[in-house]
Design an enzyme around this catalytic site. Structure first.
Site, PDB file in Angstrom:
ATOM      1  NE  ARG A 180      95.340  44.037  65.787  1.00 18.64           N
ATOM      2  CZ  ARG A 180      96.671  43.926  65.746  1.00 18.64           C
ATOM      3  NH1 ARG A 180      97.411  44.968  65.347  1.00 18.64           N
ATOM      4  NH2 ARG A 180      97.267  42.817  66.103  1.00 18.64           N
TER       5      ARG A 180
ATOM      6  CB  VAL B 278      92.169  49.738  71.379  1.00 19.81           C
ATOM      7  CG1 VAL B 278      91.634  48.786  72.442  1.00 19.81           C
ATOM      8  CG2 VAL B 278      91.064  50.652  70.869  1.00 19.81           C
TER       9      VAL B 278
ATOM     10  CG  ASP C 163      91.012  68.689  54.456  1.00 14.81           C
ATOM     11  OD1 ASP C 163      91.148  69.457  53.503  1.00 14.81           O
ATOM     12  OD2 ASP C 163      90.076  67.868  54.515  1.00 14.81           O
TER      13      ASP C 163
ATOM     14  CB  ILE D 121      92.352  57.921  49.527  1.00 17.44           C
ATOM     15  CG1 ILE D 121      91.207  58.686  48.865  1.00 17.44           C
ATOM     16  CG2 ILE D 121      91.847  56.776  50.380  1.00 17.44           C
ATOM     17  CD1 ILE D 121      90.473  57.854  47.817  1.00 17.44           C
ATOM     18  CG  ASP D 122      91.503  63.296  48.394  1.00 15.15           C
ATOM     19  OD1 ASP D 122      90.699  64.243  48.451  1.00 15.15           O
ATOM     20  OD2 ASP D 122      91.191  62.174  47.980  1.00 15.15           O
TER      21      ASP D 122
ATOM     22  NE  ARG E 184      86.706  50.457  22.297  1.00 16.61           N
ATOM     23  CZ  ARG E 184      85.840  49.525  22.658  1.00 16.61           C
ATOM     24  NH1 ARG E 184      85.990  48.885  23.820  1.00 16.61           N
ATOM     25  NH2 ARG E 184      84.814  49.219  21.894  1.00 16.61           N
TER      26      ARG E 184
ATOM     27  N   GLY F 256      90.198  62.861  44.343  1.00 17.57           N
ATOM     28  CA  GLY F 256      91.102  63.983  44.551  1.00 17.57           C
ATOM     29  C   GLY F 256      90.420  65.261  44.127  1.00 17.57           C
TER      30      GLY F 256
ATOM     31  NE  ARG G  69      83.393  52.078  24.580  1.00 15.73           N
ATOM     32  CZ  ARG G  69      83.342  52.340  23.289  1.00 15.73           C
ATOM     33  NH1 ARG G  69      83.849  53.502  22.839  1.00 15.73           N
ATOM     34  NH2 ARG G  69      82.805  51.475  22.433  1.00 15.73           N
TER      35      ARG G  69
ATOM     36  NE  ARG H 118      86.294  56.983  51.216  1.00 14.17           N
ATOM     37  CZ  ARG H 118      85.344  57.906  51.114  1.00 14.17           C
ATOM     38  NH1 ARG H 118      85.528  58.959  50.358  1.00 14.17           N
ATOM     39  NH2 ARG H 118      84.218  57.787  51.766  1.00 14.17           N
TER      40      ARG H 118
END
Ligand code: ADP
Ligand code: F6P
Length: 319
Positions: A21, A24, A103, A126-127, A162, A170, A243, A252
């Protein structure tokens, strides 16, 4: 330049739409036409494009993902595919290109640069595994997604005494795992950058158990280990009921955070400005809040090191 192209490539992330956005609207303000290519380099090779007027980017700022869609395209990894893309750019009269991606996509941008075509890259993954920028697009939103999920899981972990092993994204970077462990108060972060000793993890958890702390959160980066195997080892070693939760692609998506909306807007504007200033073959980046531009040839060969202090802090605060 009178016409610039833009595309999003590779793993998508929140903030991509903010960058589109801004690019542009910056171009249109400078009387330059913008052409969007759908589905990354695949759309570029096929000429799957649309003219981007100011209305084309209305109502996308708050949406995660990329409205231009993204894709992975093996054809563009070879010279023939790159030549097809170059021919399509020339056929459409496009004189410069903004590539938004991780990358891999930035390597694709470098390939076009090496063919003499003006390209500016915007780091989006996001990594957060891209060098020469403190933060890539999507990282902050992904971290907020993770923290929300871990806080929810901590509630049920304490209700049922737990240990939860939570897998985050990642493949080669422990950034999401280490930062989310600190921000969520997890007991342990397992990252690809550091060999971990499962017996050490278990002895630390056993000590906690003996002190009466009967629940735990272990965050593991997907490239560092197998969450179920880690959970099974913990159960066998110390009897903790365990768990596993794999957060997957939930990380993402989602409405971009304020940080990612601002970063995307800054990156998109700067990328167009650089092209119009005659710059090419560079990536915009964030350095201590200032914008910088680094040659793609450097970015693509420089690994992004995880901050050792961040790792030490994750370990110390988790005991
Ligand atoms: P990301 O950009 O998120 O790291 P990928 O590594 O899958 O995602 O790369 C996305 C796309 O970028 C690939 O599908 C391919 O089209 C292009 N690409 C990746 N690496 C290269 C390369 N070395 N040369 C040319 N194009 C590449
Ligand atoms: O590169 C970002 C990333 O989200 C990685 O963390 C993850 O392993 C990968 O993309 C998933 O790729 P795909 O969306 O193709 O399954």
């Amino acid at each position: 330049m009178k016409k610039i192209g833009i595309l999003t490539s590779g793993g998508d992330c929140s903030g991509m739409n903010s960058a589109i956005r801004s690019a542009v609207r910056t171009a249109l303000t400078m009387k330059v036409e913008m052409v969007g290519f759908r589905k990354g380099f695949l759309g570029l090779i096929k000429g799957d494009s649309l003219v981007m007027d100011t209305r084309a980017v209305s109502g996308i700022l708050q949406r995660g993902g990329t409205f231009l869609q993204s894709a992975r395209c093996d054809e563009f990894k070879v010279a023939d595919g790159q030549q097809k893309a170059l021919a399509k750019l020339k056929e459409l009269g496009v004189e410069g290109l903004v590539v938004i991606g991780g990358d891999g996509s930035l390597n694709g941008a470098l390939a076009l640069d090496r063919l003499g075509f003006p390209v500016i890259g915007i780091p989006a993954s996001i990594d957060n595994d891209i060098a020469f920028t403190d933060m890539a697009l999507g990282v902050d939103t992904a971290l907020n997604n993770i923290i929300y999920a871990v806080d929810c899981i901590k509630d049920t972990a304490s209700s049922h005494a737990r240990a939860f092993v939570i897998e985050v994204m990642g493949r080669n970077s422990g950034y999401l795992a280490s930062v989310s462990a600190i921000a969520s108060g997890a007991e342990y972060a397992i990252v690809p950058e550091i060999e971990y000793d499962l017996t050490d993890v278990c002895s630390q958890l056993r000590r906690r158990f003996e002190e009466g702390r009967d629940n735990a959160i272990i965050i593991v980066a997907e490239g560092a280990g197998h969450a179920q195997a880690i959970a099974d080892s913990i159960k066998d070693a110390i009897g903790f009921e365990t768990r596993v939760t794999v957060l997957g692609h939930y990380q993402r998506g989602g409405a971009p955070s304020v940080f990612d909306r601002l970063l995307g807007s800054r990156f998109g504007k700067r990328a167009v400005e650089l092209l119009l200033e005659g710059e090419k073959g560079k990536m915009v980046g964030l350095s201590c809040h200032a914008l910088v531009a680094t040659p793609l040839a450097e970015v693509t060969v420089t690994p992004k090191r995880l901050d050792d202090d961040m790792l030490r802090m994750a370990e110390m605060l988790g005991i």
